[in-house]
Design a protein around this motif. Structure first.
Motif, PDB file in Angstrom:
ATOM      1  N   ARG A   1       0.776  -1.294   0.057  1.00  0.00           N
ATOM      2  CA  ARG A   1       0.077   0.069   0.036  1.00  0.00           C
ATOM      3  C   ARG A   1       0.550   1.237  -0.055  1.00  0.00           C
ATOM      4  O   ARG A   1       0.348   2.282  -0.578  1.00  0.00           O
ATOM      5  CB  ARG A   1      -1.019  -0.079   1.101  1.00  0.00           C
ATOM      6  N   VAL A   2       1.955   1.306   0.706  1.00  0.00           N
ATOM      7  CA  VAL A   2       2.856   2.622   0.706  1.00  0.00           C
ATOM      8  C   VAL A   2       3.208   2.679  -0.475  1.00  0.00           C
ATOM      9  O   VAL A   2       3.285   3.888  -1.128  1.00  0.00           O
ATOM     10  CB  VAL A   2       3.844   2.412   2.016  1.00  0.00           C
ATOM     11  N   TRP A   3       4.002   1.623  -1.223  1.00  0.00           N
ATOM     12  CA  TRP A   3       4.497   1.806  -2.498  1.00  0.00           C
ATOM     13  C   TRP A   3       3.637   2.196  -3.643  1.00  0.00           C
ATOM     14  O   TRP A   3       3.990   2.968  -4.524  1.00  0.00           O
ATOM     15  CB  TRP A   3       5.090   0.510  -3.079  1.00  0.00           C
ATOM     16  N   GLN A   4       2.523   1.489  -3.612  1.00  0.00           N
ATOM     17  CA  GLN A   4       1.659   1.643  -4.877  1.00  0.00           C
ATOM     18  C   GLN A   4       1.299   3.129  -5.034  1.00  0.00           C
ATOM     19  O   GLN A   4       0.952   3.308  -6.375  1.00  0.00           O
ATOM     20  CB  GLN A   4       0.570   0.720  -4.871  1.00  0.00           C
TER      21      GLN A   4
ATOM     22  N   ALA B   1      13.639   0.417   2.060  1.00  0.00           N
ATOM     23  CA  ALA B   1      12.317  -0.011   2.559  1.00  0.00           C
ATOM     24  C   ALA B   1      11.061   0.439   1.891  1.00  0.00           C
ATOM     25  O   ALA B   1      10.974   1.356   1.132  1.00  0.00           O
ATOM     26  CB  ALA B   1      12.010   0.810   4.081  1.00  0.00           C
ATOM     27  N   GLY B   2      10.116  -0.493   1.940  1.00  0.00           N
ATOM     28  CA  GLY B   2       9.018  -0.451   1.047  1.00  0.00           C
ATOM     29  C   GLY B   2       9.077  -0.418  -0.456  1.00  0.00           C
ATOM     30  O   GLY B   2       7.937  -0.156  -1.124  1.00  0.00           O
ATOM     31  N   THR B   3      10.335  -0.610  -0.863  1.00  0.00           N
ATOM     32  CA  THR B   3      10.229  -0.684  -2.643  1.00  0.00           C
ATOM     33  C   THR B   3       9.944  -2.391  -2.800  1.00  0.00           C
ATOM     34  O   THR B   3      10.547  -3.168  -2.038  1.00  0.00           O
ATOM     35  CB  THR B   3      11.510  -0.232  -3.045  1.00  0.00           C
ATOM     36  N   PRO B   4       9.564  -2.380  -4.009  1.00  0.00           N
ATOM     37  CA  PRO B   4       9.406  -3.844  -4.277  1.00  0.00           C
ATOM     38  C   PRO B   4      10.572  -4.699  -4.828  1.00  0.00           C
ATOM     39  O   PRO B   4      11.412  -4.271  -5.303  1.00  0.00           O
ATOM     40  CB  PRO B   4       8.423  -4.014  -5.603  1.00  0.00           C
ATOM     41  N   VAL B   5      10.484  -6.157  -3.982  1.00  0.00           N
ATOM     42  CA  VAL B   5      11.586  -7.245  -4.410  1.00  0.00           C
ATOM     43  C   VAL B   5      10.936  -8.412  -4.984  1.00  0.00           C
ATOM     44  O   VAL B   5       9.944  -8.763  -4.361  1.00  0.00           O
ATOM     45  CB  VAL B   5      12.324  -7.565  -3.103  1.00  0.00           C
ATOM     46  N   LEU B   6      11.109  -8.661  -5.923  1.00  0.00           N
ATOM     47  CA  LEU B   6      10.317  -9.515  -6.842  1.00  0.00           C
ATOM     48  C   LEU B   6      11.282 -10.708  -6.974  1.00  0.00           C
ATOM     49  O   LEU B   6      12.354 -10.640  -7.043  1.00  0.00           O
ATOM     50  CB  LEU B   6       9.798  -9.320  -8.160  1.00  0.00           C
ATOM     51  N   ILE B   7      10.480 -11.998  -6.930  1.00  0.00           N
ATOM     52  CA  ILE B   7      11.251 -13.381  -7.020  1.00  0.00           C
ATOM     53  C   ILE B   7      11.482 -13.752  -8.555  1.00  0.00           C
ATOM     54  O   ILE B   7      10.290 -13.930  -9.054  1.00  0.00           O
ATOM     55  CB  ILE B   7      10.967 -14.221  -6.207  1.00  0.00           C
ATOM     56  N   SER B   8      12.417 -14.020  -9.234  1.00  0.00           N
ATOM     57  CA  SER B   8      12.486 -14.593 -10.397  1.00  0.00           C
ATOM     58  C   SER B   8      12.296 -16.021 -10.227  1.00  0.00           C
ATOM     59  O   SER B   8      13.490 -16.473 -10.342  1.00  0.00           O
ATOM     60  CB  SER B   8      13.746 -14.125 -11.279  1.00  0.00           C
ATOM     61  N   TYR B   9      11.353 -16.746 -10.407  1.00  0.00           N
ATOM     62  CA  TYR B   9      11.369 -18.138 -10.403  1.00  0.00           C
ATOM     63  C   TYR B   9      11.926 -18.678 -11.428  1.00  0.00           C
ATOM     64  O   TYR B   9      12.718 -19.669 -11.437  1.00  0.00           O
ATOM     65  CB  TYR B   9       9.701 -18.786 -10.285  1.00  0.00           C
ATOM     66  N   ALA B  10      11.841 -17.972 -12.866  1.00  0.00           N
ATOM     67  CA  ALA B  10      12.896 -18.598 -13.856  1.00  0.00           C
ATOM     68  C   ALA B  10      14.154 -18.643 -13.686  1.00  0.00           C
ATOM     69  O   ALA B  10      15.003 -19.453 -13.873  1.00  0.00           O
ATOM     70  CB  ALA B  10      12.042 -17.766 -14.930  1.00  0.00           C
TER      71      ALA B  10
END
Ligand code: HEM
Length: 456
Positions: free
Chosen positions: A74-77, A308-317
Motif C-alpha cells: 500500500r505505501v509503495w503503490q 524500505a517499502g520498495t518492491p522485491v520480486l522473485i524470478s522463479y525462472a
C-alpha cells in the motif's frame, strides 16, 4: 531512480522486463542480471523500478523471511502512476496474497481447507467435460489456436464448475476475462466490472442455495468469512489461477508438439505430459517473476541495498536455473523448483493445478492424436510482460474429426454419472448413427496410445 549500491558506488542501470526483447529471450536477460549478483535492478514498466532476485538461495530467504519482508504494497503503490499497466497485478486487495500475519493466516486457512475438499476424481471429470466442449468447437476444422481456443478458456470453464455455477454462466466469465485482456482501457474496465458482477452473483446465489462447491465451502468455513471476504478470495483464486494454468498448458504443449522425444509419446510412448510439465516448471515457469515483497526497513541483500517499502520480486525462472543453486535438473532429486512460490504464500492449489494441466493436455492429445505445430517452435510469439511466460498463440493442425465419424470423438463421450449436475453441460443431442473416424487415423482406444479419454 537507479539502484543504490552499498558504499556509494555508481548506481546500477535498471534492466527492462517489458517489451519484445525480454519476451523473445528472457534467459539471456536473466544471464545478464546474474552479473549484478544475487539480485538486480529492473524496470517492471517504464519508470517503475524493482529489485529482482535471481539467486535460488536468496529467493528462499526472501520468501520465508516474514520479519523483514511484507506482502503489503500500500505505501509503495501510491508512488506509481495510477494508470500503470502493472498495478492490476501488484496493488493491494483484501485477500490472502496481499496481507501478512494473522489476516493472511485466517484467509489462507479457509482457502487451503476448501482446496482440500476438491475431489481429484470430480476435478478430472470436470476437465474432461471442458476439454471435450472446446475440442468440439474446432475439431472439424483440422486446425486451432491452442491458446485462445483451448488453454485460455479451459481453466475458466473449470472455475465456473468449481464455484458451483451452471455451464451457461461460463460464457459470462469467458467474455469478462477476454475483455480484461483488451488493450482499450474502457473495454478492460468493463471486463473487470463484469467479472466482479459474476463473482458477486455466485456468492449471493450460494448464500440462498448452498451446494457442494468451492463458494459454499468458503461461505461455511469455521473462520467465518463475510460474503465480501468470500468475493475477494474467489476473485483471487481466479486471477491467481487463470494465467498460470493457461501458461502451464500452453508452454508444455508447445514443447510436446515440437520435440521428437514427446512426439514419439503420442505414437510410441517416450516422454509424457508429466515430463513436459516438469520441464516447464523448471525452465519456463508459467509465472516467471512475481512474489512481490516490500522490505519493512532498508535491507542489505548480500551487497545490494534495497530501500524500505520498495518492491522485491522473485524470478522463479532465474532462480530455478541458477547455476549455483540447484543440482542437475530437472530431476526428482534436484530439489524443489520455485514455480509455485515457497513459504507462507506458496500456491495452495499446486496439486489441483497440476491435475488440471496434465488432464487437459492428455485429453487433447488423445482425441487429436496426430496434432502438430503449424509453425516451427522458434517462430512462436511470446506475450510481452514482466510477470508471465506466455505464448501469444499456439497454432496447431491435425486430422479433422467430426460428429458423424465412426469411432470415438468428443461428441459421443458421455459425462461421468458422478459429476455433479451443476458441472455438466446441458444435454446434447446424440449424434445420429455411430460416428466414424477418418481413414488413416485410429481411435484413441485402439491406437495403443494410452487409455481412452472417455474412460480415464
Ligand atoms: C498450476 C499452475 C499454478 C502456478 C504455477 C501457480 C503459482 C503460484 C505462485 C508462484 C504463487 C505465489 C505468489 C506469491 O508469492 O506472491 C501462488 C499463490 C497463489 N495461488 Fe497459485 N499457481 C497455480 C495455480 C493456481 C490455481 C489453479 C489457483 C486457484 C484456483 C491458485 C491460487 C493461488 C492463491 C490463492 C495464491 C495465494 C496464496 C497466499 O497468498 O497465501 N493458483 N501461485
Amino acid at each position: 531512480m537507479n539502484h543504490p549500491t552499498p558504499g556509494g558506488a555508481a548506481p546500477l542501470e535498471r534492466v527492462p522486463l517489458y517489451g519484445e526483447d525480454f519476451a523473445a529471450d528472457p534467459h539471456a536477460v536473466y544471464d545478464r542480471l546474474r552479473t549484478y549478483g544475487v539480485c538486480a535492478p529492473v524496470e517492471l514498466a517504464p519508470g517503475v523500478g524493482a529489485t529482482l532476485v535471481t539467486s535460488y538461495r536468496v529467493a528462499l530467504r526472501v520468501l520465508h523471511d516474514t520479519e523483514t519482508f511484507s506482502k503489503d504494497p500500500r505505501v509503495w503503490q501510491h508512488t506509481v502512476p495510477q494508470d500503470s499497466e502493472i498495478l492490476p497485478m501488484l496493488s493491494w486487495r483484501p485477500n490472502a496474497l496481499f496481507n501478512d500475519g494473522e489476516v493472511h493466516a485466517r484467509l489462507r486457512h479457509a482457502l487451503t481447507d476448501c482446496v482440500a475438499l476438491i475431489e481429484p476424481y470430480d476435478l478430472r471429470q470436470l476437465v474432461h467435460q471442458a476439454a471435450d466442449e472446446l475440442i468440439q468447437n474446432f475439431g472439424e476444422r483440422g486446425q486451432a489456436d491452442l491458446i485462445s481456443e483451448y488453454a485460455r478458456v479451459l481453466p475458466l470453464l473449470i472455475f465456473n464448475g468449481l464455484f458451483g455455477l451452471p455451464p451457461s454462466h461460463s460464457t459470462r466469465l469467458v467474455t469478462a476475462m477476454a475483455r480484461m485482456f483488451e488493450s482499450e482501457s474502457d473495454e478492460a474496465a468493463k471486463g473487470i466490472q463484469e467479472l466482479q458482477d459474476y463473482i458477486l452473483e455466485a456468492v449471493t446465489t450460494k448464500q440462498d442455495r448452498p451446494g457442494n462447491d468451492f463458494t459454499t465451502w468458503l461461505l461455511d468455513h469455521p473462520e467465518g468469512l463475510t460474503a465480501e471476504e468470500v468475493v475477494w478470495q474467489l476473485l483471487l483464486s481466479l486471477s491467481a489461477g487463470h494465467e498460470p494454468v493457461t501458461n502451464l498448458i500452453g508452454n508444455a504443449l508447445a514443447r510436446m508438439l515440437s520435440d521428437s522425444r514427446y512426439y514419439r509419446t503420442i505414437s510410441s510412448g517416450a516422454l509424457t505430459s508429466h515430463h513436459a510439465i516438469t520441464e516447464v516448471l523448471w525452465e519456463d515457469p508459467p509465472m516467471a517473476n512475481y512474489s512481490a515483497h516490500y522490505p519493512r526497513r532498508d535491507v542489505d541483500l548480500e551487497g545490494t541495498w534495497v530501500r524500505a517499502g520498495t518492491p522485491v520480486l522473485i524470478s522463479y525462472a532465474a532462480a530455478n536455473t541458477d547455476p549455483t543453486g540447484r543440482r542437475d535438473g530437472p530431476r526428482s532429486d534436484a530439489g524443489a523448483h520455485l514455480s509455485f512460490g515457497a513459504g507462507p504464500h506458496a500456491c495452495p492449489m499446486q496439486q489441483p493445478g497440476l491435475l488440471i494441466a496434465v488432464t487437459a493436455i492428455d485429453r487433447l492429445t488423445n482425441w487429436l492424436c496426430d496434432i502438430r505445430l503449424s509453425v516451427p517452435y522458434e517462430q512462436l510469439i511470446w506475450r510481452p510482460g514482466p510477470f508471465h511466460r506466455a505464448l501469444a498463440a499456439l497454432p496447431a493442425s491435425f486430422t479433422p474429426i467430426s460428429p458423424d465419424q465412426k469411432g470415438s470423438t468428443p461428441w459421443n463421450a458421455s459425462p461421468s454419472s458422478s459429476t455433479p449436475a451443476a458441472w455438466t453441460s446441458p444435454a446434447r443431442q446424440p449424434a445420429s448413427g455411430r460416428p466414424a473416424r477418418p481413414s488413416g487415423s485410429s481411435s484413441p482406444e485402439t491406437s495403443g496410445h494410452g487409455p481412452s479419454p472417455g474412460t480415464t
